[in-house]
Design a protein around this motif. Structure first.
Motif, short mmCIF file in Angstrom:
data_model
loop_
_atom_site.label_atom_id
_atom_site.label_comp_id
_atom_site.label_asym_id
_atom_site.label_seq_id
_atom_site.Cartn_x
_atom_site.Cartn_y
_atom_site.Cartn_z
N LEU A 79 -16.39 18.67 8.68
CA LEU A 79 -15.28 18.00 7.99
C LEU A 79 -15.40 18.17 6.48
CD1 LEU A 79 -15.07 14.64 10.00
CD2 LEU A 79 -13.45 16.56 10.08
N LEU A 80 -16.62 18.08 5.97
CA LEU A 80 -16.84 18.25 4.53
C LEU A 80 -16.50 19.67 4.09
CD1 LEU A 80 -20.26 16.38 4.21
CD2 LEU A 80 -18.01 15.53 3.49
N ILE A 81 -16.88 20.64 4.88
CA ILE A 81 -16.60 22.04 4.56
C ILE A 81 -15.11 22.33 4.64
CG2 ILE A 81 -16.91 24.41 5.40
CD1 ILE A 81 -19.81 23.53 6.17
N LYS A 82 -14.46 21.73 5.62
CA LYS A 82 -13.03 21.96 5.84
C LYS A 82 -12.19 21.47 4.65
CE LYS A 82 -9.53 21.10 9.38
NZ LYS A 82 -9.26 20.41 10.64
N THR A 83 -12.71 20.49 3.93
CA THR A 83 -11.99 19.95 2.78
C THR A 83 -12.89 20.02 1.55
OG1 THR A 83 -10.89 18.40 4.27
CG2 THR A 83 -10.65 17.97 1.94
N PRO A 84 -13.01 21.21 0.95
CA PRO A 84 -13.93 21.36 -0.18
C PRO A 84 -13.54 20.55 -1.42
CG PRO A 84 -12.60 23.32 0.07
CD PRO A 84 -12.30 22.44 1.24
N THR A 85 -12.33 20.05 -1.44
CA THR A 85 -11.84 19.26 -2.58
C THR A 85 -11.94 17.76 -2.32
OG1 THR A 85 -9.61 19.53 -1.70
CG2 THR A 85 -10.27 21.06 -3.41
#
Length: 106
Positions: A79-85
């Motif tokens: 989930l963290l990688i999927k939303t780098p912002t």
């Protein structure tokens, strides 16, 4: 050779399709620094609505019943990688993960 120049020259090799066409649309060296590329890329492919959606998914994370801790952690990292912002600092990320595990165990 400056690090920015290396990143700029290699970045196009990491892209394909629409993203590669997008990068090549900046003719005449309109982009001079790595930071400019990052800002423009994130604005194009991670608009505020997508960031908000990802932040909700991260902050509402929970471990599924019968899911091992390692699978839960892997899914959370995804989930963290999927939303780098997402903007969550590492201590906050850790708190979210641990707190959401605690909620389920109660």
């Amino acid at each position: 050779m400056p690090e920015d120049a290396i990143r700029l020259s290699l970045f196009s090799f990491s892209l394909s399709g629409e993203a590669k066409r997008w990068l090549h649309s900046f003719k005449g060296n309109n982009i001079k620094t790595w930071d400019e590329v990052v800002v423009k890329f994130l604005k194009k492919y991670f608009p505020e609505s997508k960031t908000a959606e990802g932040k909700v998914a991260i902050s509402s994370f929970h471990q599924f019943p019968d899911e091992s801790l390692s699978w839960a952690l892997e899914r959370f990292c995804g989930l963290l990688i999927k939303t780098p912002t997402h903007g969550f600092l590492e201590p906050i990320q850790l708190n979210i993960f641990i707190d959401r595990l605690k909620l389920q165990s109660k």
